[in-house]
Design a protein around this motif. Structure first.
Motif, mmCIF file in Angstrom:
data_model
loop_
_atom_site.group_PDB
_atom_site.id
_atom_site.type_symbol
_atom_site.label_atom_id
_atom_site.label_comp_id
_atom_site.label_asym_id
_atom_site.label_seq_id
_atom_site.Cartn_x
_atom_site.Cartn_y
_atom_site.Cartn_z
ATOM 1 N N MET A 131 0.845 -1.169 0.000
ATOM 2 C CA MET A 131 0.000 0.000 0.000
ATOM 3 C C MET A 131 0.893 1.236 0.000
ATOM 4 S SD MET A 131 -3.145 0.863 2.559
ATOM 5 C CE MET A 131 -2.489 1.997 3.745
ATOM 6 N N SER A 132 0.594 2.154 -0.865
ATOM 7 C CA SER A 132 1.368 3.384 -0.988
ATOM 8 C C SER A 132 0.711 4.494 -0.177
ATOM 9 C CB SER A 132 1.423 3.784 -2.462
ATOM 10 O OG SER A 132 1.753 5.136 -2.604
ATOM 11 N N GLU A 133 1.500 5.470 0.215
ATOM 12 C CA GLU A 133 0.946 6.617 0.935
ATOM 13 C C GLU A 133 0.006 7.427 0.043
ATOM 14 O OE1 GLU A 133 4.145 10.126 0.522
ATOM 15 O OE2 GLU A 133 4.844 8.401 1.673
ATOM 16 N N HIS A 134 0.042 7.182 -1.273
ATOM 17 C CA HIS A 134 -0.811 7.906 -2.205
ATOM 18 C C HIS A 134 -2.134 7.193 -2.476
ATOM 19 C CE1 HIS A 134 2.515 10.565 -2.881
ATOM 20 N NE2 HIS A 134 3.288 9.532 -3.145
ATOM 21 N N TRP B 42 -10.559 -1.103 1.261
ATOM 22 C CA TRP B 42 -9.714 -1.336 0.103
ATOM 23 C C TRP B 42 -8.803 -0.148 -0.138
ATOM 24 C CZ3 TRP B 42 -10.202 -6.069 -2.148
ATOM 25 C CH2 TRP B 42 -11.322 -6.813 -1.770
ATOM 26 N N ALA B 43 -7.554 -0.436 -0.466
ATOM 27 C CA ALA B 43 -6.612 0.593 -0.888
ATOM 28 C C ALA B 43 -6.655 0.615 -2.412
ATOM 29 C CB ALA B 43 -5.210 0.273 -0.393
ATOM 30 N N VAL B 44 -6.973 1.767 -2.975
ATOM 31 C CA VAL B 44 -7.010 1.925 -4.431
ATOM 32 C C VAL B 44 -5.768 2.700 -4.828
ATOM 33 C CG1 VAL B 44 -8.288 2.833 -6.398
ATOM 34 C CG2 VAL B 44 -9.536 1.954 -4.408
ATOM 35 N N GLY B 45 -4.954 2.085 -5.654
ATOM 36 C CA GLY B 45 -3.721 2.726 -6.091
ATOM 37 C C GLY B 45 -3.591 2.716 -7.604
ATOM 38 N N ALA B 46 -2.926 3.712 -8.139
ATOM 39 C CA ALA B 46 -2.677 3.777 -9.579
ATOM 40 C C ALA B 46 -1.745 2.646 -9.985
ATOM 41 C CB ALA B 46 -2.079 5.129 -9.948
ATOM 42 N N ALA B 47 -2.030 2.026 -11.148
ATOM 43 C CA ALA B 47 -1.211 0.910 -11.625
ATOM 44 C C ALA B 47 -1.379 0.736 -13.130
ATOM 45 C CB ALA B 47 -1.613 -0.385 -10.920
ATOM 46 N N GLY C 298 -3.961 -3.190 4.233
ATOM 47 C CA GLY C 298 -3.076 -3.872 5.158
ATOM 48 C C GLY C 298 -2.547 -5.207 4.668
ATOM 49 N N THR C 299 -2.839 -5.580 3.409
ATOM 50 C CA THR C 299 -2.366 -6.847 2.854
ATOM 51 C C THR C 299 -1.753 -6.596 1.477
ATOM 52 O OG1 THR C 299 -4.323 -7.496 1.574
ATOM 53 C CG2 THR C 299 -4.366 -7.971 3.949
ATOM 54 N N GLU C 300 -1.343 -7.659 0.831
ATOM 55 C CA GLU C 300 -0.889 -7.622 -0.561
ATOM 56 C C GLU C 300 -1.942 -8.256 -1.476
ATOM 57 O OE1 GLU C 300 1.972 -6.144 -1.603
ATOM 58 O OE2 GLU C 300 2.212 -5.493 0.475
ATOM 59 N N PRO D 174 -15.582 -16.149 -11.044
ATOM 60 C CA PRO D 174 -15.445 -15.345 -9.834
ATOM 61 C C PRO D 174 -14.116 -14.584 -9.825
ATOM 62 C CG PRO D 174 -16.155 -17.566 -9.282
ATOM 63 C CD PRO D 174 -15.780 -17.575 -10.738
ATOM 64 N N ALA D 175 -14.159 -13.340 -9.375
ATOM 65 C CA ALA D 175 -12.939 -12.558 -9.209
ATOM 66 C C ALA D 175 -12.191 -13.096 -7.994
ATOM 67 C CB ALA D 175 -13.279 -11.084 -9.029
ATOM 68 N N LEU D 176 -10.896 -13.238 -8.136
ATOM 69 C CA LEU D 176 -10.057 -13.764 -7.058
ATOM 70 C C LEU D 176 -9.471 -12.616 -6.257
ATOM 71 C CD1 LEU D 176 -8.180 -16.457 -9.177
ATOM 72 C CD2 LEU D 176 -10.263 -16.738 -7.805
ATOM 73 N N VAL D 177 -9.101 -12.902 -5.023
ATOM 74 C CA VAL D 177 -8.398 -11.935 -4.188
ATOM 75 C C VAL D 177 -7.163 -12.655 -3.661
ATOM 76 C CG1 VAL D 177 -8.524 -10.409 -2.194
ATOM 77 C CG2 VAL D 177 -10.576 -10.825 -3.558
ATOM 78 N N ARG D 178 -5.999 -12.209 -4.164
ATOM 79 C CA ARG D 178 -4.741 -12.885 -3.845
ATOM 80 C C ARG D 178 -3.585 -11.925 -4.127
ATOM 81 N NH1 ARG D 178 -5.033 -16.745 -9.154
ATOM 82 N NH2 ARG D 178 -4.443 -15.143 -10.642
ATOM 83 N N PRO D 179 -2.395 -12.240 -3.625
ATOM 84 C CA PRO D 179 -1.243 -11.404 -3.965
ATOM 85 C C PRO D 179 -1.018 -11.472 -5.480
ATOM 86 C CG PRO D 179 -0.731 -12.816 -2.105
ATOM 87 C CD PRO D 179 -2.045 -13.281 -2.656
ATOM 88 N N ASP D 180 -1.075 -10.325 -6.148
ATOM 89 C CA ASP D 180 -0.932 -10.305 -7.600
ATOM 90 C C ASP D 180 -0.609 -8.887 -8.046
ATOM 91 O OD1 ASP D 180 -1.280 -10.339 -10.413
ATOM 92 O OD2 ASP D 180 -2.743 -11.955 -10.265
#
Length: 144
Positions: free
Chosen positions: A1-4, A37-42, A52-54, A66-72
């Motif tokens: 998670m970025s400060e932005h 949720w942390a929303v970040g530019a990508a 708080g997670t990856e 189904p949409a997955l939720v995992r480190p990606d």
């Protein structure tokens, strides 16, 4: 998670959204399982990561699934957000343009949403890529 990053809550068909068994799910009758949720530019879009997670929302491919939720951190976890306005949908181009409101979320042009027809049980409802809902509107509540 970025400060932005922007911190938000997501709602699909009015139900808060979180993670259930590694998949994105809506909880119509139980807000205890929802996530922030942390929303970040990508990569020209946005990545939606459980605060708080990856763990990011990830499209498993181009088929309805189904949409997955995992480190990606791959392109499979980059989403486009389109703000719904009276004149249609306008793409969000930066985090500064993300405000509380109604949105459509897409990956490679495929909408993310709940099924048009669901069982009436209080069980978590799956959120799928390539939903059959013709108006897969999300409410994004910006917290920070």
């Amino acid at each position: 998670m970025s400060e932005h990053d922007r911190i938000v809550r997501l709602y699909a068909k009015g139900a808060p959204v979180g993670v259930h068994e590694g998949r994105l799910a809506a909880f119509p009758d139980d807000g205890r399982h929802t996530a922030e949720w942390a929303v970040g530019a990508a990569d020209g879009g946005f990545r939606l990561t459980v605060k708080g997670t990856e763990d990011s929302v990830t499209a498993p491919g181009t088929d309805r699934a189904p949409a997955l939720v995992r480190p990606d951190a791959s392109p499979a976890s980059v989403w486009r957000l389109h703000r719904v306005t009276p004149d249609g949908a306008e793409p969000v181009r930066s985090l500064a343009g993300l405000t509380t409101g109604t949105y459509v979320l897409t990956h490679n042009g495929l909408a993310l949403g709940r099924d048009l027809f669901e069982d009436r049980s209080p069980d978590p409802k799956p959120v799928v890529v390539r939903t059959d809902d013709r108006e897969p509107h999300w409410t994004v509540e910006v917290l920070v």
